[in-house]
Enzyme design. Structure first.
Site, PDB file in Angstrom:
ATOM      1  N   HIS A 158       0.890  -1.321  -0.071  1.00 35.67           N
ATOM      2  CA  HIS A 158       0.145  -0.080  -0.039  1.00 35.67           C
ATOM      3  C   HIS A 158       0.802   1.097   0.112  1.00 35.67           C
ATOM      4  CE1 HIS A 158      -3.939  -1.862   1.725  1.00 35.67           C
ATOM      5  NE2 HIS A 158      -3.414  -2.557   0.779  1.00 35.67           N
TER       6      HIS A 158
ATOM      7  N   GLU B 209       1.116   3.900   1.955  1.00 41.52           N
ATOM      8  CA  GLU B 209       1.534   4.054   3.296  1.00 41.52           C
ATOM      9  C   GLU B 209       2.611   3.433   3.644  1.00 41.52           C
ATOM     10  OE1 GLU B 209      -1.789   3.361   2.257  1.00 41.52           O
ATOM     11  OE2 GLU B 209      -3.028   4.012   3.965  1.00 41.52           O
TER      12      GLU B 209
ATOM     13  N   CYS C 287      -6.285   1.715   5.930  1.00 42.16           N
ATOM     14  CA  CYS C 287      -6.737   0.398   6.263  1.00 42.16           C
ATOM     15  C   CYS C 287      -6.213   0.166   7.697  1.00 42.16           C
ATOM     16  CB  CYS C 287      -6.678  -0.352   5.158  1.00 42.16           C
ATOM     17  SG  CYS C 287      -4.718  -1.286   5.208  1.00 42.16           S
TER      18      CYS C 287
ATOM     19  N   CYS D  70      -2.137  -0.320   7.430  1.00 39.10           N
ATOM     20  CA  CYS D  70      -1.613   0.944   7.704  1.00 39.10           C
ATOM     21  C   CYS D  70      -1.642   1.806   8.726  1.00 39.10           C
ATOM     22  CB  CYS D  70      -2.012   1.594   6.228  1.00 39.10           C
ATOM     23  SG  CYS D  70      -1.431   0.756   4.487  1.00 39.10           S
TER      24      CYS D  70
END
Lengths: 151, 151
Positions: free
Chosen positions: B46, B48, B76, B79
């Site tokens: 992801h 992040e 999410c 993260c």
């Protein structure tokens, strides 16, 4: 879980908090990892994340459907979230983490039905061996700190 | 947030769900990332996580104390957990994620006082631009799927 404990001992050998994980699919180990936060100076380098990334490389896909993760300590929120994101089938953990556990102790991210995937949980497997590793590590750390502060 | 949107557009350019992130400390960008889950076939890739790993490399430490993360979509659970683990100071996000948001929508991991670090939250910054990017992406995906299924 014995193989996850072997991974945890690898972390111990390099002075890291001893936490280890393996991922198994169809009785084959497809990923393994041990905590390397300090060695790599990477806040994401938990045993579970390293094992998940390796398993995804092994299978050639980010979807680890049908695979189970074994880890010596209850996963933190980051790792619990990664377990859901990776679509793992089951997480089996050893020691409970009362301060940051996100699979049972503080919250349960992996069985949260609002998320798009749920993961089965098996808790407290080889709990004694897994938590003893951690206790010994922190005891040793305290002893050494006292020793150093007295010098 | 404009730089995070530029990162999101990099994801879009390679066919990924357009989500981008940057990390800033003392007005300097120390990490950046965009969603690469499909390209890398890595469930942890992801925006992040990529930005956090880069920021840790930049600073040479896993502790990103005093740094702020800007991300186009609400993080999410994975993260959000990584944001806590990295000891970030603040998370600023654009669009809300009603299906998996773990900073406001479904849960709030980063401000959970039971964990050993809390992170400030600023929500809905440049929300319209951030969510429009996502809407356009999924609209385009649906159109192409209809087109493909009709062939």
């Amino acid at each position: 879980m014995e193989q996850a404990i072997i991974e945890a001992k690898r972390a111990l050998a390099i002075g890291e908090v001893p936490i280890g994980a393996i991922i198994v699919k169809d009785e084959v180990v497809i990923g393994q990892g041990y905590n390397q936060r300090e060695s790599l100076q990477d806040p994401t380098a938990h045993a579970e994340i390293i094992a998940i990334k390796q398993a995804a490389r092994t299978l050639g896909t980010w979807r680890l459907t049908g695979a189970d993760l074994y880890v010596t300590l209850e996963p933190c929120p980051m790792c619990a979230g990664a377990i859901v994101n990776a679509r793992l089938q089951q997480v089996v953990f050893g020691a409970y983490d009362l301060k940051a556990g996100a699979v049972s102790s503080l919250m349960n991210i992996v069985e949260d039905k609002r998320l798009n995937h749920c993961v089965q949980v098996m808790a407290g497997i080889c709990e004694e061996a897994c938590s003893q590793l951690l206790k010994d590590f922190f005891q040793d750390l305290r002893t050494r700190n006292i020793y150093n502060s007295e010098r």
